[in-house]
Write an enzyme that holds these catalytic residues in place. Sequence first.
Site, mmCIF file in Angstrom:
data_model
loop_
_atom_site.group_PDB
_atom_site.id
_atom_site.type_symbol
_atom_site.label_atom_id
_atom_site.label_comp_id
_atom_site.label_asym_id
_atom_site.label_seq_id
_atom_site.Cartn_x
_atom_site.Cartn_y
_atom_site.Cartn_z
ATOM 1 N N CYS A 7 0.868 -1.188 0.000
ATOM 2 C CA CYS A 7 0.000 0.000 0.000
ATOM 3 C C CYS A 7 0.902 1.234 0.000
ATOM 4 C CB CYS A 7 -0.976 -0.019 1.183
ATOM 5 S SG CYS A 7 -0.181 0.038 2.804
ATOM 6 N N CYS A 12 -1.354 0.743 7.425
ATOM 7 C CA CYS A 12 -2.799 0.461 7.537
ATOM 8 C C CYS A 12 -3.174 -0.776 6.727
ATOM 9 C CB CYS A 12 -3.634 1.653 7.091
ATOM 10 S SG CYS A 12 -3.325 3.166 8.034
ATOM 11 N N ARG A 13 -3.370 -0.607 5.415
ATOM 12 C CA ARG A 13 -3.939 -1.694 4.621
ATOM 13 C C ARG A 13 -3.015 -2.899 4.448
ATOM 14 N NH1 ARG A 13 -5.147 2.167 -0.286
ATOM 15 N NH2 ARG A 13 -3.274 3.078 0.637
HETATM 16 P P1 4NP Z 1 -1.763 2.817 4.117
HETATM 17 O O1 4NP Z 1 -2.381 4.183 4.702
HETATM 18 O O2 4NP Z 1 -1.224 3.154 2.742
HETATM 19 O O3 4NP Z 1 -2.938 1.893 4.048
HETATM 20 O O4 4NP Z 1 -0.685 2.364 5.087
HETATM 21 C C1 4NP Z 1 -1.634 5.360 4.801
HETATM 22 C C2 4NP Z 1 -0.800 5.546 5.874
HETATM 23 C C3 4NP Z 1 -0.096 6.725 6.015
HETATM 24 C C4 4NP Z 1 -0.228 7.707 5.048
HETATM 25 C C5 4NP Z 1 -1.060 7.521 3.958
HETATM 26 C C6 4NP Z 1 -1.753 6.329 3.832
HETATM 27 N N1 4NP Z 1 0.480 8.934 5.186
HETATM 28 O O5 4NP Z 1 0.269 9.845 4.357
HETATM 29 O O6 4NP Z 1 1.270 9.077 6.115
#
Ligand code: 4NP
Length: 155
Positions: A7, A12-13
């Site tokens: 991701c 998160c995902r």
């Molecule tokens: P992920 O979510 O891609 O599902 O881990 C995010 C986590 C952090 C950020 C963006 C998306 N960020 O901008 O810090």
Amino acid sequence: MKILMVCLGNICRSPMAEGILRSKLPEDFVVDSAGTANYHENQKPDKRAIEVCKNHGIDISTLRGRQFKLSDFDEFDRIYVMDHANYSDIIYQVRKESDKKKVKLITAEDTNSPNHISDPYYGEIEDFEKIYRQLDSVCTVITEKFAKENSLQNA
Ligand code: 4NP
């Protein structure tokens, strides 16, 4: 078989997807995750991701963030990305056709899925719960697919 979940932030995902898929597959499968960005290098998953997974009996608290690297194309057999931006970011880095073949939008595995897994970072705990359910469903389909491929190979 080695599978990488990807991701943007890897907090998160993709760590949720890693924990969920690992919980369904036999131990000889390797499951890992990475982010296209390096914002959260060496950090724990987001508290909400840890909490939602914990409520479903999956511990992702020991996972740590890392950025996708070119050698991941050599290391892994499948690279599942969560959304179209992740897909473009990874495809931009492919070195050869065989790298490209490994990269797939995770939701393409499950006809009942939405067409991508939305970023829940700026959302609420309910968004993490929704994503958990989407990932759980697609990971079940992936697991069934691998089981079928395996039984065909051993036939
Ligand atoms: P992920 O979510 O891609 O599902 O881990 C995010 C986590 C952090 C950020 C963006 C998306 N960020 O901008 O810090």
